[in-house]
Design an enzyme around this catalytic site. Structure first.
Site, PDB file in Angstrom:
ATOM      1  N   LYS A 111     -11.859 -13.220   5.152  1.00 53.49           N
ATOM      2  CA  LYS A 111     -11.862 -13.631   3.647  1.00 53.49           C
ATOM      3  C   LYS A 111     -10.717 -14.440   3.411  1.00 53.49           C
ATOM      4  O   LYS A 111      -9.536 -14.348   3.949  1.00 53.49           O
ATOM      5  CB  LYS A 111     -11.909 -12.315   2.701  1.00 53.49           C
ATOM      6  CG  LYS A 111     -11.698 -12.686   1.330  1.00 53.49           C
ATOM      7  CD  LYS A 111     -12.217 -11.424   0.455  1.00 53.49           C
ATOM      8  CE  LYS A 111     -11.057 -10.344  -0.007  1.00 53.49           C
ATOM      9  NZ  LYS A 111      -9.840 -11.027  -0.677  1.00 53.49           N
ATOM     10  N   GLU A 180     -13.392 -11.523  -8.661  1.00 47.95           N
ATOM     11  CA  GLU A 180     -12.295 -10.538  -9.123  1.00 47.95           C
ATOM     12  C   GLU A 180     -12.039 -10.918 -10.506  1.00 47.95           C
ATOM     13  O   GLU A 180     -11.580 -12.330 -11.038  1.00 47.95           O
ATOM     14  CB  GLU A 180     -10.937 -10.825  -7.995  1.00 47.95           C
ATOM     15  CG  GLU A 180      -9.735  -9.825  -8.801  1.00 47.95           C
ATOM     16  CD  GLU A 180      -8.885  -9.644  -7.777  1.00 47.95           C
ATOM     17  OE1 GLU A 180      -8.769  -9.944  -6.474  1.00 47.95           O
ATOM     18  OE2 GLU A 180      -7.809  -8.574  -8.284  1.00 47.95           O
TER      19      GLU A 180
HETATM   20  O1  KIV Z   1      -6.449  -7.675  -1.274  1.00 47.07           O
HETATM   21  C1  KIV Z   1      -7.450  -6.875  -1.711  1.00 47.07           C
HETATM   22  O2  KIV Z   1      -7.512  -5.828  -1.642  1.00 47.07           O
HETATM   23  C2  KIV Z   1      -8.501  -7.790  -2.178  1.00 47.07           C
HETATM   24  C3  KIV Z   1      -9.327  -6.812  -3.196  1.00 47.07           C
HETATM   25  C4  KIV Z   1      -8.639  -6.901  -4.492  1.00 47.07           C
HETATM   26  C5  KIV Z   1     -10.793  -7.654  -3.531  1.00 47.07           C
HETATM   27  O3  KIV Z   1      -8.671  -9.108  -1.993  1.00 47.07           O
END
Ligand code: KIV
Length: 256
Positions: A111, A180
């Site tokens: 991601k 988010e």
């Molecule tokens: O780093 C993380 O935990 C995230 C979540 C808040 C989606 O990106």
């Protein structure tokens, strides 16, 4: 219960909600896998809730590799997503090289934070056959630049931009997109328009999936919890209770 990222579209079509939690270590990953969670995220939130950093911008790729490997050792079934940290995806080549390292460490998908401006990086990852998860809305890696954590989608221009970002990530082939801290109506509209599974956090209940930072859910990081996250356990108090009980027993024996 998910066993493969390939099942996400089926869940979306069936209208079945997906559950996602963060994990950063072996025991948590193993417990959450055994509990039946659909997806695990080795989030760069580990900077704050595990490593005591002020925000996610100090998290390095080496830290993510270390924690991704620990989580991988803990899971038998659940797919694992890992974050590309701040400034590890400035170019398409850099994004792909670092995504490959996360996959080698044990991630099933990677991601990164951002929409339209990062589509070349996203394409380079997806074209190499690596499953990809987008992240738009409030972007923790931009917190210093933006001067704080700010909810997104409040103006029509912001809402339009978020929808454009989501559509671009969807067209590039993201299997899921984290939404988010954004106005719930915008998150619901994005969910309606994209094929990808939307994963909401602080974005209302209209998304395909919900994600929480596990320490927020179990109350193991009591010094800060975002208002939308309801703690369903008080692990911090339970740790201190057990420690104090044991200390009392040990010191009582010393005295006698
Ligand atoms: O780093 C993380 O935990 C995230 C979540 C808040 C989606 O990106």
């Amino acid at each position: 219960m998910l066993t493969s990222l390939a099942d996400l579209p089926l869940k979306k079509q069936a209208g079945e909600r997906v559950t996602v939690l963060t994990a950063y270590d072996y025991p948590t990953a193993r417990l959450l896998d055994e509990a039946g969670i659909d997806l695990l995220l080795v989030g760069d939130s580990l900077g704050m809730v595990v490593l005591g950093l002020p925000d996610t911008t100090g998290v390095t790729l080496d830290m993510m590799l270390h924690h991704t490997a620990a989580v991988r050792r803990g899971v038998k079934r659940v797919p694992v997503i890992s974050d590309l940290p701040f400034h590890t995806y400035d170019t398409p080549d850099q994004a792909l090289a670092n995504a490959r390292r996360l996959i080698q460490a044990g991630a099933d998908a990677v991601k990164l934070e951002g929409g339209v401006p990062f589509i070349p990086q996203v394409r380079s990852i997806i074209q190499a056959g690596i499953p990809f998860v987008g992240h738009i809305g409030m972007l923790p890696q931009s917190v210093v630049e933006e001067g704080g954590y700010k909810k997104k989608g409040k103006t029509p221009a912001q809402a339009e931009q978020l929808i454009a970002d989501a559509l671009a990530l969807d067209a590039a082939g993201a299997c899921a997109i984290v939404l988010e801290s954004m106005v719930p109506d915008v998150a619901t509209e994005i969910t309606r328009q994209v094929k990808a599974t939307t994963i909401g956090i602080g974005a209302g209940s209209g998304t395909d999936a919900q994600v929480l930072v596990t320490p927020d859910l179990i109350g193991s990081f009591p010094w800060f919890r975002p208002p939308f996250a309801k703690a369903r356990a008080d692990v911090a108090s339970e740790i201190q209770r057990a420690v104090k009980e044991w200390m009392t027993e040990v010191t009582a024996k010393t005295a006698s």
